[in-house]
Write an enzyme that holds these catalytic residues in place. Sequence first.
Site, PDB file in Angstrom:
ATOM      1  N   ASP A  55      -6.255  -6.443  -1.914  1.00  0.00           N
ATOM      2  CA  ASP A  55      -4.939  -6.711  -2.117  1.00  0.00           C
ATOM      3  C   ASP A  55      -4.638  -7.814  -3.185  1.00  0.00           C
ATOM      4  OD1 ASP A  55      -4.416  -4.711  -0.125  1.00  0.00           O
ATOM      5  OD2 ASP A  55      -3.640  -6.369   1.340  1.00  0.00           O
ATOM      6  N   LYS A  59       5.468   6.546   7.179  1.00  0.00           N
ATOM      7  CA  LYS A  59       4.993   5.769   8.022  1.00  0.00           C
ATOM      8  C   LYS A  59       6.169   5.316   9.045  1.00  0.00           C
ATOM      9  CE  LYS A  59       1.405   3.481   5.154  1.00  0.00           C
ATOM     10  NZ  LYS A  59       1.239   2.222   4.669  1.00  0.00           N
ATOM     11  N   TYR A  76       0.967   1.790  13.471  1.00  0.00           N
ATOM     12  CA  TYR A  76       1.510   2.937  12.808  1.00  0.00           C
ATOM     13  C   TYR A  76       1.460   4.236  13.130  1.00  0.00           C
ATOM     14  CZ  TYR A  76       0.099  -0.836   8.998  1.00  0.00           C
ATOM     15  OH  TYR A  76      -0.122  -1.864   8.447  1.00  0.00           O
ATOM     16  N   HIS A 127       0.751  -1.167   0.035  1.00  0.00           N
ATOM     17  CA  HIS A 127      -0.128  -0.045  -0.005  1.00  0.00           C
ATOM     18  C   HIS A 127       0.796   1.217  -0.030  1.00  0.00           C
ATOM     19  CE1 HIS A 127      -2.904  -2.735   2.428  1.00  0.00           C
ATOM     20  NE2 HIS A 127      -3.063  -3.081   1.093  1.00  0.00           N
TER      21      HIS A 127
END
Length: 188
Positions: free
Chosen positions: A169, A72, A132, A62
């Site tokens: 996905d 991130k 995250y 992603h």
Amino acid sequence: MKLTETKLKGAYVIEVEPLTDERGFFARSWCQKEFAEHGLNPNLVQCNISFNLKKGTLRGMHYQAKPHEEVKLVRCTMGAVYDVIIDLRSESSTFKQWVGVELTADNRKMLYIPEGMAHGFQTLVDNTEVFYQMSEFYNSESATGLRWDDPDFKVEWLIKQDLVISEKDKSYPLIEITNLFITELKGY
């Protein structure tokens, strides 16, 4: 904190440096000043948790496209993951290369992922949680991804059978078929 750059420029493995005593330890896991001193984006605006029931769960690859690309900072808070990033920055000397890092609750390592990289992970044990921190708010119109098994990248996942992968996905196109890097990479 100990920051070690990976082979992908701007991507770092971050290790805490615990101060221990008879009670246990104390360690800093993020410092805006220290990140800025290393040239890393110190702005974090959102935190997310991903809980995964089964070993072999694969999430990714992603990223958020421009103008909402994001940094991130990823840490495994329970269990273990094989965390993977792919460099999508066309001007980078490591364009289309990938790095995988094992993040576990026990090793407390984190992965700093700069803008312009796709990110995914595979759980190595049942009941794994990933935390995250992001530099940008989630933007559904910029949220996209790449196929986790695209032969152009040759990512070597640790678990190859009994994978748990979302339909979304699985549906991302192969780069070779779509010629995505030429037509649709949105500025990387």
